[in-house]
Design a protein around this motif. Structure first.
Motif, PDB file in Angstrom:
ATOM      1  N   LEU A 210     -30.842  48.876  41.205  1.00 40.81           N
ATOM      2  CA  LEU A 210     -32.202  48.350  41.109  1.00 40.81           C
ATOM      3  C   LEU A 210     -33.006  48.979  39.974  1.00 40.81           C
ATOM      4  O   LEU A 210     -33.772  48.288  39.293  1.00 40.81           O
ATOM      5  CB  LEU A 210     -32.924  48.541  42.442  1.00 40.81           C
ATOM      6  CG  LEU A 210     -34.308  47.915  42.593  1.00 40.81           C
ATOM      7  CD1 LEU A 210     -34.281  46.414  42.305  1.00 40.81           C
ATOM      8  CD2 LEU A 210     -34.859  48.185  43.993  1.00 40.81           C
ATOM      9  N   ALA A 211     -32.838  50.274  39.758  1.00 37.48           N
ATOM     10  CA  ALA A 211     -33.626  50.940  38.713  1.00 37.48           C
ATOM     11  C   ALA A 211     -33.411  50.289  37.353  1.00 37.48           C
ATOM     12  O   ALA A 211     -34.346  50.117  36.570  1.00 37.48           O
ATOM     13  CB  ALA A 211     -33.268  52.430  38.650  1.00 37.48           C
ATOM     14  N   ALA A 212     -32.176  49.879  37.099  1.00 40.74           N
ATOM     15  CA  ALA A 212     -31.844  49.282  35.798  1.00 40.74           C
ATOM     16  C   ALA A 212     -32.333  47.844  35.672  1.00 40.74           C
ATOM     17  O   ALA A 212     -32.494  47.329  34.563  1.00 40.74           O
ATOM     18  CB  ALA A 212     -30.333  49.332  35.580  1.00 40.74           C
TER      19      ALA A 212
ATOM     20  N   GLY B 145     -40.007  36.629  37.506  1.00 46.68           N
ATOM     21  CA  GLY B 145     -40.801  35.957  38.528  1.00 46.68           C
ATOM     22  C   GLY B 145     -40.501  36.374  39.954  1.00 46.68           C
ATOM     23  O   GLY B 145     -41.061  35.810  40.896  1.00 46.68           O
ATOM     24  N   LEU B 146     -39.622  37.381  40.143  1.00 45.51           N
ATOM     25  CA  LEU B 146     -39.342  37.853  41.499  1.00 45.51           C
ATOM     26  C   LEU B 146     -40.613  38.436  42.112  1.00 45.51           C
ATOM     27  O   LEU B 146     -41.360  39.151  41.447  1.00 45.51           O
ATOM     28  CB  LEU B 146     -38.243  38.924  41.467  1.00 45.51           C
ATOM     29  CG  LEU B 146     -37.717  39.371  42.837  1.00 45.51           C
ATOM     30  CD1 LEU B 146     -36.900  38.265  43.492  1.00 45.51           C
ATOM     31  CD2 LEU B 146     -36.865  40.643  42.707  1.00 45.51           C
ATOM     32  N   HIS B 147     -40.858  38.133  43.387  1.00 45.29           N
ATOM     33  CA  HIS B 147     -42.063  38.616  44.071  1.00 45.29           C
ATOM     34  C   HIS B 147     -41.812  39.916  44.829  1.00 45.29           C
ATOM     35  O   HIS B 147     -42.622  40.825  44.796  1.00 45.29           O
ATOM     36  CB  HIS B 147     -42.564  37.568  45.085  1.00 45.29           C
ATOM     37  CG  HIS B 147     -42.986  36.290  44.452  1.00 45.29           C
ATOM     38  ND1 HIS B 147     -43.051  35.100  45.158  1.00 45.29           N
ATOM     39  CD2 HIS B 147     -43.355  35.994  43.181  1.00 45.29           C
ATOM     40  CE1 HIS B 147     -43.456  34.138  44.344  1.00 45.29           C
ATOM     41  NE2 HIS B 147     -43.630  34.654  43.148  1.00 45.29           N
ATOM     42  N   ARG B 148     -40.683  39.945  45.542  1.00 44.48           N
ATOM     43  CA  ARG B 148     -40.491  41.059  46.474  1.00 44.48           C
ATOM     44  C   ARG B 148     -39.032  41.454  46.548  1.00 44.48           C
ATOM     45  O   ARG B 148     -38.138  40.656  46.250  1.00 44.48           O
ATOM     46  CB  ARG B 148     -41.024  40.684  47.858  1.00 44.48           C
ATOM     47  CG  ARG B 148     -40.372  39.464  48.469  1.00 44.48           C
ATOM     48  CD  ARG B 148     -41.058  39.009  49.768  1.00 44.48           C
ATOM     49  NE  ARG B 148     -42.342  38.394  49.497  1.00 44.48           N
ATOM     50  CZ  ARG B 148     -43.516  38.939  49.855  1.00 44.48           C
ATOM     51  NH1 ARG B 148     -43.573  40.082  50.494  1.00 44.48           N
ATOM     52  NH2 ARG B 148     -44.640  38.315  49.594  1.00 44.48           N
ATOM     53  N   VAL B 149     -38.811  42.691  46.979  1.00 46.41           N
ATOM     54  CA  VAL B 149     -37.450  43.185  47.130  1.00 46.41           C
ATOM     55  C   VAL B 149     -37.342  43.977  48.430  1.00 46.41           C
ATOM     56  O   VAL B 149     -38.230  44.755  48.768  1.00 46.41           O
ATOM     57  CB  VAL B 149     -37.036  44.033  45.895  1.00 46.41           C
ATOM     58  CG1 VAL B 149     -37.916  45.256  45.724  1.00 46.41           C
ATOM     59  CG2 VAL B 149     -35.584  44.448  45.970  1.00 46.41           C
ATOM     60  N   ASN B 150     -36.291  43.704  49.183  1.00 48.88           N
ATOM     61  CA  ASN B 150     -35.957  44.476  50.382  1.00 48.88           C
ATOM     62  C   ASN B 150     -34.749  45.337  50.063  1.00 48.88           C
ATOM     63  O   ASN B 150     -33.695  44.805  49.695  1.00 48.88           O
ATOM     64  CB  ASN B 150     -35.624  43.546  51.557  1.00 48.88           C
ATOM     65  CG  ASN B 150     -36.852  42.940  52.190  1.00 48.88           C
ATOM     66  OD1 ASN B 150     -37.794  42.597  51.486  1.00 48.88           O
ATOM     67  ND2 ASN B 150     -36.842  42.786  53.487  1.00 48.88           N
TER      68      ASN B 150
ATOM     69  N   GLN C 136     -38.592  53.349  43.640  1.00 55.09           N
ATOM     70  CA  GLN C 136     -39.762  53.782  42.873  1.00 55.09           C
ATOM     71  C   GLN C 136     -39.979  52.903  41.646  1.00 55.09           C
ATOM     72  O   GLN C 136     -41.104  52.500  41.335  1.00 55.09           O
ATOM     73  CB  GLN C 136     -39.587  55.248  42.452  1.00 55.09           C
ATOM     74  CG  GLN C 136     -40.823  55.881  41.833  1.00 55.09           C
ATOM     75  CD  GLN C 136     -42.044  55.858  42.756  1.00 55.09           C
ATOM     76  OE1 GLN C 136     -41.912  56.008  43.968  1.00 55.09           O
ATOM     77  NE2 GLN C 136     -43.223  55.645  42.193  1.00 55.09           N
ATOM     78  N   GLN C 137     -38.887  52.582  40.972  1.00 57.55           N
ATOM     79  CA  GLN C 137     -38.958  51.737  39.778  1.00 57.55           C
ATOM     80  C   GLN C 137     -39.489  50.347  40.129  1.00 57.55           C
ATOM     81  O   GLN C 137     -40.336  49.794  39.432  1.00 57.55           O
ATOM     82  CB  GLN C 137     -37.566  51.630  39.148  1.00 57.55           C
ATOM     83  CG  GLN C 137     -37.539  50.968  37.778  1.00 57.55           C
ATOM     84  CD  GLN C 137     -38.175  51.822  36.696  1.00 57.55           C
ATOM     85  OE1 GLN C 137     -38.114  53.052  36.755  1.00 57.55           O
ATOM     86  NE2 GLN C 137     -38.813  51.195  35.728  1.00 57.55           N
TER      87      GLN C 137
ATOM     88  N   LEU D 211     -43.408  45.035  42.005  1.00 59.73           N
ATOM     89  CA  LEU D 211     -42.729  44.277  43.053  1.00 59.73           C
ATOM     90  C   LEU D 211     -43.197  44.770  44.424  1.00 59.73           C
ATOM     91  O   LEU D 211     -43.458  45.959  44.602  1.00 59.73           O
ATOM     92  CB  LEU D 211     -41.212  44.459  42.941  1.00 59.73           C
ATOM     93  CG  LEU D 211     -40.523  43.725  41.784  1.00 59.73           C
ATOM     94  CD1 LEU D 211     -39.120  44.274  41.559  1.00 59.73           C
ATOM     95  CD2 LEU D 211     -40.468  42.223  42.055  1.00 59.73           C
ATOM     96  N   ASP D 212     -43.304  43.865  45.378  1.00 58.35           N
ATOM     97  CA  ASP D 212     -43.577  44.252  46.761  1.00 58.35           C
ATOM     98  C   ASP D 212     -42.266  44.782  47.340  1.00 58.35           C
ATOM     99  O   ASP D 212     -41.260  44.073  47.335  1.00 58.35           O
ATOM    100  CB  ASP D 212     -44.068  43.032  47.550  1.00 58.35           C
ATOM    101  CG  ASP D 212     -44.323  43.352  49.008  1.00 58.35           C
ATOM    102  OD1 ASP D 212     -44.834  44.443  49.297  1.00 58.35           O
ATOM    103  OD2 ASP D 212     -43.991  42.517  49.865  1.00 58.35           O
ATOM    104  N   VAL D 213     -42.273  46.016  47.825  1.00 61.56           N
ATOM    105  CA  VAL D 213     -41.034  46.673  48.269  1.00 61.56           C
ATOM    106  C   VAL D 213     -41.080  46.936  49.770  1.00 61.56           C
ATOM    107  O   VAL D 213     -42.064  47.457  50.295  1.00 61.56           O
ATOM    108  CB  VAL D 213     -40.811  48.009  47.530  1.00 61.56           C
ATOM    109  CG1 VAL D 213     -39.492  48.653  47.964  1.00 61.56           C
ATOM    110  CG2 VAL D 213     -40.830  47.813  46.014  1.00 61.56           C
TER     111      VAL D 213
END
Length: 336
Positions: free
Chosen positions: A107-109, A118-123, A152-153, A159-161
């Protein structure tokens, strides 16, 4: 826009799309190494839906009432140029929300370009803070530092995490409070997921389940929690807020408090097979329709037929016998 409902009156609102069946982890409750080993045959590239095929099928689902899409896997960030797909999907009129579920190792990369696409959120799936416990679960020698860096990135990118923690007795139940303390401090929502009997390979039985009631009781000894009203029909998580903050914890309670009655989700596997339930036995392959020149109307008619005949409510009906005898598709194939 056509709104379709199933036999129990549940509308089609959410679509989960698995973009790849491969994963770089071998989590013991999902893709145990003794089954998904070096010789395991994953899908060849030509069997996966192309980005153009995903874009087309997603557009047809949106015309039939889907508002939210979540990209899953396997590990979706193993699919090259995923940001290109996200850009295509976010351009579809009528889509209101697009998210991604990931193990966080890459994910950091990727966080910055995912957000830009355009991504809103990530789980992010993270089952322990303790390195030793985490490595014993993912069986891939990846430590928590890498996942926390990705979280953190993603947060810094806007992004909503949310963080997802599967809780299994004897595996990581000692990590419930450390995880809650850490993510409360970070202002990040943490979701506790009851260990579920997904697929055939995770060795599930009820004695391994720690229920929402048990986890909530433990949390309540350390924190003052207040319930949060559901944000929309079909919301899966039962949500609570740490009093005096805007930070939440949630519970995914498929085992102890079924939410089948409000399930609005369809699932599309990486090969284009549609499933009406996470615990399904069989799906319908839309890849063949897409590649044989069927019209958009014909494909929409098929989606409508499949959804309107849907009566799945596995978690309502779960018994020792269904757990033992029902053949279910693997979570790594269908997406979480």
């Amino acid at each position: 826009m056509t709104v379709i409902t199933d036999k129990l009156g549940r509308p089609l609102r959410d679509l989960r799309i698995s973009v790849i069946d491969r994963c770089n982890f071998r989590c013991t409750y999902c893709m145990p190494r003794e089954i998904f080993g070096r010789d395991f045959a994953f899908m060849p590239k030509e069997e996966l839906l192309s980005f153009e095929e995903i874009e087309k099928i997603a557009g047809l689902f949106i015309e039939l009432g889907v508002k939210k899409i979540r990209l899953t896997g396997g590990e979706p960030l193993l699919r090259r140029d995923l940001d290109v797909l996200i850009q295509k999907l976010t351009a579809i009129e009528g889509l209101e929300d697009i998210g991604l579920t990931t193990n966080g190792s890459l994910l950091a990369a990727h966080a910055e370009k995912l957000k830009a696409a355009g991504l809103h959120r990530v789980n992010v799936s993270l089952d322990a803070l303790n390195d030793e416990v985490f490595k014993s679960i993912n069986d891939s020698n990846v430590g928590t530092k890498r996942i926390l860096k990705g979280i953190q990135q993603a947060k810094e990118c806007g992004l909503d995490v949310k963080v997802n923690m599967v809780v299994k007795k004897g595996m990581n139940d000692t990590e419930v409070i450390p995880m809650a303390e850490y993510f409360k401090e970070q202002g990040i929502s943490l979701r506790f997921i009851e260990f579920m009997d997904v697929g055939q390979s995770n060795g599930w039985n009820f004695s391994h389940v720690i229920t929402k009631k048990e986890i909530f009781a433990e949390l309540s000894r350390h924190f003052d929690l207040e319930p949060v009203e559901p944000a929309y029909f079909g919301e899966v998580a039962k949500r609570y807020r740490y009093k005096g903050t805007n930070t939440e914890v949630g519970f995914i309670t498929s085992v102890s408090e079924s939410f089948c009655s409000a399930c609005t989700r369809a699932r599309m596997a990486a090969d284009g097979s549609m499933y009406n339930c996470l615990f399904a036995e069989n799906g319908f392959n839309f890849r063949d329709m897409l590649r044989s020149g069927k019209t958009e109307e014909e494909i929409k008619e098929k989606i409508t037929d499949i959804w309107s005949m849907r009566s799945d409510r596995y978690s309502d009906e779960r018994t020792a016998e269904t757990v033992r005898n029902k053949k279910k598709i693997e979570m790594s194939y269908i997406g979480g």
